[in-house]
Design a protein around this motif. Structure first.
Motif, PDB file in Angstrom:
ATOM      1  N   ASP A 167      12.120 -75.195  -2.803  1.00 34.72           N
ATOM      2  CA  ASP A 167      12.147 -76.129  -3.987  1.00 34.72           C
ATOM      3  C   ASP A 167      12.655 -75.284  -5.182  1.00 34.72           C
ATOM      4  O   ASP A 167      13.674 -75.966  -5.767  1.00 34.72           O
ATOM      5  CB  ASP A 167      10.753 -76.533  -4.395  1.00 34.72           C
ATOM      6  CG  ASP A 167      10.334 -77.547  -3.215  1.00 34.72           C
ATOM      7  OD1 ASP A 167      11.250 -78.331  -2.689  1.00 34.72           O
ATOM      8  OD2 ASP A 167       9.060 -77.804  -3.097  1.00 34.72           O
ATOM      9  N   VAL A 168      12.189 -74.092  -5.327  1.00 31.12           N
ATOM     10  CA  VAL A 168      12.870 -73.373  -6.529  1.00 31.12           C
ATOM     11  C   VAL A 168      14.458 -73.069  -6.171  1.00 31.12           C
ATOM     12  O   VAL A 168      15.100 -73.158  -7.177  1.00 31.12           O
ATOM     13  CB  VAL A 168      12.143 -71.686  -6.658  1.00 31.12           C
ATOM     14  CG1 VAL A 168      12.745 -71.198  -7.634  1.00 31.12           C
ATOM     15  CG2 VAL A 168      10.756 -72.091  -7.207  1.00 31.12           C
ATOM     16  N   TYR A 169      14.842 -72.763  -5.309  1.00 27.67           N
ATOM     17  CA  TYR A 169      16.195 -72.503  -4.717  1.00 27.67           C
ATOM     18  C   TYR A 169      16.951 -73.758  -5.220  1.00 27.67           C
ATOM     19  O   TYR A 169      18.038 -73.541  -5.744  1.00 27.67           O
ATOM     20  CB  TYR A 169      16.299 -72.119  -3.239  1.00 27.67           C
ATOM     21  CG  TYR A 169      17.803 -72.048  -2.833  1.00 27.67           C
ATOM     22  CD1 TYR A 169      18.340 -70.798  -2.836  1.00 27.67           C
ATOM     23  CD2 TYR A 169      18.336 -72.897  -2.101  1.00 27.67           C
ATOM     24  CE1 TYR A 169      19.368 -70.493  -2.624  1.00 27.67           C
ATOM     25  CE2 TYR A 169      19.434 -72.955  -1.894  1.00 27.67           C
ATOM     26  CZ  TYR A 169      20.155 -71.552  -1.744  1.00 27.67           C
ATOM     27  OH  TYR A 169      21.550 -71.152  -1.315  1.00 27.67           O
ATOM     28  N   ARG A 170      16.578 -74.838  -4.818  1.00 27.86           N
ATOM     29  CA  ARG A 170      17.296 -76.247  -4.956  1.00 27.86           C
ATOM     30  C   ARG A 170      17.330 -76.259  -6.808  1.00 27.86           C
ATOM     31  O   ARG A 170      18.558 -76.650  -7.101  1.00 27.86           O
ATOM     32  CB  ARG A 170      16.775 -77.309  -4.466  1.00 27.86           C
ATOM     33  CG  ARG A 170      16.571 -77.267  -2.767  1.00 27.86           C
ATOM     34  CD  ARG A 170      16.173 -78.779  -2.267  1.00 27.86           C
ATOM     35  NE  ARG A 170      15.936 -78.615  -0.875  1.00 27.86           N
ATOM     36  CZ  ARG A 170      14.868 -78.322  -0.373  1.00 27.86           C
ATOM     37  NH1 ARG A 170      13.646 -78.117  -1.081  1.00 27.86           N
ATOM     38  NH2 ARG A 170      14.890 -78.445   1.044  1.00 27.86           N
ATOM     39  N   GLN A 171      16.396 -76.192  -7.345  1.00 31.58           N
ATOM     40  CA  GLN A 171      16.337 -76.279  -8.731  1.00 31.58           C
ATOM     41  C   GLN A 171      17.295 -75.283  -9.225  1.00 31.58           C
ATOM     42  O   GLN A 171      17.981 -75.759 -10.404  1.00 31.58           O
ATOM     43  CB  GLN A 171      15.022 -75.910  -9.341  1.00 31.58           C
ATOM     44  CG  GLN A 171      13.881 -77.124  -8.936  1.00 31.58           C
ATOM     45  CD  GLN A 171      12.471 -76.873  -9.356  1.00 31.58           C
ATOM     46  OE1 GLN A 171      12.045 -75.730 -10.067  1.00 31.58           O
ATOM     47  NE2 GLN A 171      11.490 -77.315  -8.596  1.00 31.58           N
ATOM     48  N   VAL A 172      17.421 -73.960  -8.996  1.00 34.09           N
ATOM     49  CA  VAL A 172      18.352 -73.211  -9.544  1.00 34.09           C
ATOM     50  C   VAL A 172      19.866 -73.903  -9.385  1.00 34.09           C
ATOM     51  O   VAL A 172      20.540 -73.763 -10.204  1.00 34.09           O
ATOM     52  CB  VAL A 172      18.126 -71.770  -8.892  1.00 34.09           C
ATOM     53  CG1 VAL A 172      19.568 -70.949  -9.297  1.00 34.09           C
ATOM     54  CG2 VAL A 172      16.854 -71.083  -9.069  1.00 34.09           C
ATOM     55  N   PHE A 173      20.314 -74.192  -8.098  1.00 30.04           N
ATOM     56  CA  PHE A 173      21.445 -74.530  -8.006  1.00 30.04           C
ATOM     57  C   PHE A 173      21.851 -75.997  -8.511  1.00 30.04           C
ATOM     58  O   PHE A 173      23.049 -76.448  -8.424  1.00 30.04           O
ATOM     59  CB  PHE A 173      21.812 -74.214  -6.369  1.00 30.04           C
ATOM     60  CG  PHE A 173      22.330 -72.840  -6.276  1.00 30.04           C
ATOM     61  CD1 PHE A 173      23.621 -72.444  -6.423  1.00 30.04           C
ATOM     62  CD2 PHE A 173      21.326 -71.852  -5.973  1.00 30.04           C
ATOM     63  CE1 PHE A 173      23.964 -71.103  -6.117  1.00 30.04           C
ATOM     64  CE2 PHE A 173      21.533 -70.630  -5.618  1.00 30.04           C
ATOM     65  CZ  PHE A 173      22.991 -70.200  -5.738  1.00 30.04           C
ATOM     66  N   ARG A 174      20.783 -76.711  -8.736  1.00 28.24           N
ATOM     67  CA  ARG A 174      21.000 -77.956  -9.363  1.00 28.24           C
ATOM     68  C   ARG A 174      21.575 -77.861 -10.874  1.00 28.24           C
ATOM     69  O   ARG A 174      22.321 -78.742 -11.204  1.00 28.24           O
ATOM     70  CB  ARG A 174      19.976 -78.746  -9.472  1.00 28.24           C
ATOM     71  CG  ARG A 174      19.480 -79.233  -8.489  1.00 28.24           C
ATOM     72  CD  ARG A 174      18.181 -80.180  -8.477  1.00 28.24           C
ATOM     73  NE  ARG A 174      18.181 -81.279  -9.310  1.00 28.24           N
ATOM     74  CZ  ARG A 174      18.367 -82.602  -8.799  1.00 28.24           C
ATOM     75  NH1 ARG A 174      18.350 -82.682  -7.671  1.00 28.24           N
ATOM     76  NH2 ARG A 174      18.384 -83.596  -9.564  1.00 28.24           N
TER      77      ARG A 174
END
Length: 213
Positions: free
Chosen positions: A56-63
């Motif tokens: 979830d953190v990974y997705r938030q960063v690349f959003r």
């Protein structure tokens, strides 16, 4: 009395880079990474960090990372295939190469596995509906209002695209839960200078030039 051991130098502590052999099938799918860093982790490395970040953190960063929007088309066994992609990138000038990644679970992957060529359309801001359509599951993406034709070489072409490239797929590499594809550009076209379509934080937008430097 024995001498105390000297601390390892920075060079000695660096994990060596090694080539990792891997087999591939007839379509160039590698079953192992070509290059991998090997050796023990540096002393004091956090085990939790070595296991990887939270998804979830990974997705938030690349959003937060804005990306250009493209539609990739190709000829499938039963007709034209197309999908929206934001992972397309210019990889090399000489030779002219592009790259893109596709989820292993993508419905377009079986066609990409056997296709020889693809057409990558760089969408403009006025083509948001096209981006939505080619990202929607369970619809005929080439049905009206999509306007398309075929190149003399047979690939489906979106006639409203101002910029596109035709490329031959040369490498397909298994990378995590995706497939990385590298293609050699065979043909390129650009028309009017239009504002690009950009994807950021789950939304489509465009680029506005700032008056300040």
């Amino acid at each position: 009395m024995s001498r105390p051991a000297r601390p390892a130098s920075a060079t000695a502590r660096r994990a060596p880079e090694a080539q990792v052999p891997g087999s591939s099938d007839g379509h160039g799918i590698a079953d192992a990474l070509v290059v991998r860093l090997v050796g023990a982790a540096p002393a004091g490395t956090d085990d939790a960090a070595e296991r990887g970040v939270d998804p979830d953190v990974y997705r938030q960063v690349f959003r937060r990372h804005a990306a250009g929007v493209t539609v990739v088309t190709l000829e499938g066994v039963s007709g034209p295939v197309g999908f929206t992609a934001t992972s397309v990138a210019s990889l090399s000038l000489e030779p002219p190469l592009i790259s893109l990644s596709v989820a292993s679970t993508s419905s377009s992957w079986p066609a990409l596995l056997v296709a020889d060529t693809v057409v990558v359309h760089l969408l403009s801001d006025r083509q948001r509906d096209t981006a939505h359509r080619f990202a929607t599951k369970g619809v005929d993406r080439f049905a009206p209002p999509t306007r398309w034709t075929r190149l003399p070489t047979g690939e489906p072409l979106l006639v409203d695209a101002e910029a596109w490239v035709r490329a031959r797929l040369e490498h397909r590499v298994a990378t995590g839960d995706h497939r990385l594809l590298v293609a050699r550009v065979l043909q390129a076209h650009t028309g009017d200078d239009v504002t690009p379509l950009i994807y950021h934080d789950g939304r489509y937008g465009t680029f506005t030039e700032s008056d300040t430097e």
